[in-house]
Structures are given as structure tokens and as C-alpha cells.
Write a protein that holds these residues in place. Structure first.
Motif, PDB file in Angstrom:
ATOM      1  N   ILE A  11       0.843  -1.193   0.000  1.00 10.13           N
ATOM      2  CA  ILE A  11       0.000   0.000   0.000  1.00 10.13           C
ATOM      3  C   ILE A  11       0.870   1.232   0.000  1.00 10.13           C
ATOM      4  N   PHE A  12       0.816   1.979  -1.083  1.00  7.83           N
ATOM      5  CA  PHE A  12       1.520   3.255  -1.137  1.00  7.83           C
ATOM      6  C   PHE A  12       0.615   4.354  -0.614  1.00  7.83           C
ATOM      7  N   ARG A  13      -0.623   4.342  -1.074  1.00  2.69           N
ATOM      8  CA  ARG A  13      -1.580   5.352  -0.615  1.00  2.69           C
ATOM      9  C   ARG A  13      -2.999   4.849  -0.817  1.00  2.69           C
ATOM     10  N   LEU A  14      -3.811   4.988   0.205  1.00  3.90           N
ATOM     11  CA  LEU A  14      -5.222   4.639   0.097  1.00  3.90           C
ATOM     12  C   LEU A  14      -5.980   5.786  -0.553  1.00  3.90           C
ATOM     13  N   VAL A  15      -6.808   5.455  -1.512  1.00  2.00           N
ATOM     14  CA  VAL A  15      -7.661   6.462  -2.136  1.00  2.00           C
ATOM     15  C   VAL A  15      -9.010   6.504  -1.432  1.00  2.00           C
ATOM     16  N   SER A  16      -9.583   5.327  -1.222  1.00  2.00           N
ATOM     17  CA  SER A  16     -10.872   5.254  -0.539  1.00  2.00           C
ATOM     18  C   SER A  16     -11.058   3.853   0.021  1.00  2.00           C
ATOM     19  N   GLN A  17     -11.912   3.763   1.014  1.00  2.00           N
ATOM     20  CA  GLN A  17     -12.332   2.485   1.577  1.00  2.00           C
ATOM     21  C   GLN A  17     -13.837   2.535   1.747  1.00  2.00           C
ATOM     22  N   GLY A  18     -14.458   1.367   1.674  1.00  2.00           N
ATOM     23  CA  GLY A  18     -15.898   1.382   1.831  1.00  2.00           C
ATOM     24  C   GLY A  18     -16.483  -0.002   1.937  1.00  2.00           C
ATOM     25  N   TRP A  19     -17.793  -0.006   2.009  1.00  2.00           N
ATOM     26  CA  TRP A  19     -18.562  -1.240   2.119  1.00  2.00           C
ATOM     27  C   TRP A  19     -19.648  -1.264   1.055  1.00  2.00           C
ATOM     28  N   TYR A  20     -19.766  -2.411   0.397  1.00  2.00           N
ATOM     29  CA  TYR A  20     -20.847  -2.689  -0.530  1.00  2.00           C
ATOM     30  C   TYR A  20     -21.638  -3.863   0.033  1.00  2.00           C
ATOM     31  N   ARG A  21     -22.825  -4.065  -0.499  1.00  4.67           N
ATOM     32  CA  ARG A  21     -23.602  -5.235  -0.104  1.00  4.67           C
ATOM     33  C   ARG A  21     -24.367  -5.772  -1.301  1.00  4.67           C
TER      34      ARG A  21
ATOM     35  N   ALA B 184     -11.603  -1.378  -1.364  1.00  4.87           N
ATOM     36  CA  ALA B 184     -10.556  -0.359  -1.207  1.00  4.87           C
ATOM     37  C   ALA B 184      -9.949  -0.037  -2.563  1.00  4.87           C
ATOM     38  N   ARG B 185      -9.709   1.223  -2.772  1.00  7.01           N
ATOM     39  CA  ARG B 185      -8.974   1.685  -3.958  1.00  7.01           C
ATOM     40  C   ARG B 185      -7.629   2.191  -3.457  1.00  7.01           C
ATOM     41  N   ILE B 186      -6.576   1.604  -3.991  1.00  2.00           N
ATOM     42  CA  ILE B 186      -5.249   1.778  -3.407  1.00  2.00           C
ATOM     43  C   ILE B 186      -4.218   2.018  -4.491  1.00  2.00           C
ATOM     44  N   TYR B 187      -3.382   3.035  -4.275  1.00  2.88           N
ATOM     45  CA  TYR B 187      -2.185   3.159  -5.075  1.00  2.88           C
ATOM     46  C   TYR B 187      -1.134   2.253  -4.461  1.00  2.88           C
ATOM     47  N   TYR B 188      -0.554   1.372  -5.277  1.00  5.07           N
ATOM     48  CA  TYR B 188       0.501   0.515  -4.741  1.00  5.07           C
ATOM     49  C   TYR B 188       1.886   0.958  -5.201  1.00  5.07           C
ATOM     50  N   ASP B 189       1.960   1.980  -6.007  1.00  4.99           N
ATOM     51  CA  ASP B 189       3.185   2.729  -6.210  1.00  4.99           C
ATOM     52  C   ASP B 189       2.771   4.142  -6.607  1.00  4.99           C
ATOM     53  N   THR B 190       3.691   4.941  -7.128  1.00  5.08           N
ATOM     54  CA  THR B 190       3.356   6.342  -7.380  1.00  5.08           C
ATOM     55  C   THR B 190       2.423   6.530  -8.566  1.00  5.08           C
ATOM     56  N   ARG B 191       2.264   5.514  -9.398  1.00  7.46           N
ATOM     57  CA  ARG B 191       1.459   5.684 -10.613  1.00  7.46           C
ATOM     58  C   ARG B 191       0.314   4.697 -10.737  1.00  7.46           C
ATOM     59  N   ASN B 192       0.457   3.533 -10.173  1.00  2.00           N
ATOM     60  CA  ASN B 192      -0.500   2.461 -10.428  1.00  2.00           C
ATOM     61  C   ASN B 192      -1.411   2.217  -9.239  1.00  2.00           C
ATOM     62  N   TRP B 193      -2.686   2.070  -9.535  1.00  2.00           N
ATOM     63  CA  TRP B 193      -3.654   1.815  -8.481  1.00  2.00           C
ATOM     64  C   TRP B 193      -4.570   0.679  -8.885  1.00  2.00           C
ATOM     65  N   GLY B 194      -5.227   0.117  -7.901  1.00  2.00           N
ATOM     66  CA  GLY B 194      -6.143  -0.977  -8.158  1.00  2.00           C
ATOM     67  C   GLY B 194      -7.326  -0.932  -7.203  1.00  2.00           C
ATOM     68  N   GLU B 195      -8.349  -1.677  -7.543  1.00  2.00           N
ATOM     69  CA  GLU B 195      -9.530  -1.808  -6.695  1.00  2.00           C
ATOM     70  C   GLU B 195      -9.548  -3.229  -6.141  1.00  2.00           C
ATOM     71  N   PHE B 196      -9.726  -3.329  -4.846  1.00  2.00           N
ATOM     72  CA  PHE B 196      -9.628  -4.618  -4.171  1.00  2.00           C
ATOM     73  C   PHE B 196     -10.899  -4.887  -3.371  1.00  2.00           C
ATOM     74  N   TRP B 197     -11.192  -6.180  -3.224  1.00  2.53           N
ATOM     75  CA  TRP B 197     -12.416  -6.601  -2.546  1.00  2.53           C
ATOM     76  C   TRP B 197     -12.104  -7.630  -1.472  1.00  2.53           C
ATOM     77  N   GLY B 198     -12.857  -7.557  -0.388  1.00  2.00           N
ATOM     78  CA  GLY B 198     -12.809  -8.619   0.592  1.00  2.00           C
ATOM     79  C   GLY B 198     -13.665  -9.785   0.123  1.00  2.00           C
ATOM     80  N   ARG B 199     -13.632 -10.867   0.904  1.00  2.00           N
ATOM     81  CA  ARG B 199     -14.362 -12.076   0.517  1.00  2.00           C
ATOM     82  C   ARG B 199     -15.856 -11.966   0.796  1.00  2.00           C
TER      83      ARG B 199
END
Length: 120
Positions: free
Chosen positions: A28-38, A97-112
């Protein structure tokens, strides 16, 4: 790699409360946002609540005044306190969570996902 570890959820009677937590770990370089969906059976996944790195918070109208999202920046953990639960809140809740994992690249991640069931 980024991992989202969820906890909480379960079965509660209508009017009761539950809390969820989700810790983001890994690269994790920088968190953009965190949240909950259902997602309830036969429905599309919907945003419940989210918080941005800048502290902006958003809720779906149906949970306003009942649910509260919060976060711990030190541990990259997001919480969802759910009060006055209704049977229509029954769903699988997913951490996002939407996360930058370096200075340029980011991804969207999901829990189970964790099941929340509210009985009438």
C-alpha cells in the motif's frame, strides 16, 4: 499484493446492531478510498458507505442515520457500525478499497464478503 481482511457480521434481530471491520494490508503506497458494498440474493451489488482519504463520506440513502463508517489511518482499517438494523439490510457485505501501490498504479480490491442477516 493487497489483502482485505474482514470481520464481523452475523445474525441479529430487527432493531439490533452489528459492526464490521476491514483491514487493508500488503503493498500500500496510498489509500484512495475504503468502503462497504452489499449484495442481497437476486440483486446487484450496491454501495453502502465509503470514505475517501480526504475524509469525505458517502452513504446510500437507505442507511443514513443508522450506519456509521469510520477508519483508522494507522492500521488502514475501515469500520461500519450498523444500528437499527432492518430485515432489508440482510445481504453479504463486501469491503472495498482503492489503493495506489506505487506512485502511478492503483487498483480496486475486494474482501471475501461477510454475511449479515437481520431477522424480523
Amino acid at each position: 499484493q493487497v489483502q482485505l481482511s474482514e470481520s464481523g457480521g452475523g445474525l441479529v434481530q430487527a432493531g439490533g446492531s452489528l459492526s464490521l471491520s476491514c483491514e487493508a494490508s500488503g503493498r500500500i503506497f496510498r489509500l484512495v478510498s475504503q468502503g462497504w458494498y452489499r449484495q442481497a440474493p437476486g440483486t446487484q451489488r450496491e454501495l453502502v458507505a465509503s470514505v475517501t482519504a480526504g475524509g469525505n463520506i458517502d452513504y446510500v440513502d437507505s442507511v443514513k442515520g443508522r450506519f456509521t463508517i469510520s477508519r483508522d489511518r494507522a492500521t488502514n482499517t475501515v469500520y461500519l457500525q450498523m444500528n437499527s438494523l432492518k430485515p432489508e439490510d440482510t445481504a453479504v457485505y463486501y469491503c472495498n478499497a482503492r489503493i495506489y501501490y506505487d506512485t502511478r498504479n492503483w487498483g480496486e480490491f475486494w474482501g471475501r464478503g461477510t454475511q449479515v442477516t437481520v431477522s424480523s
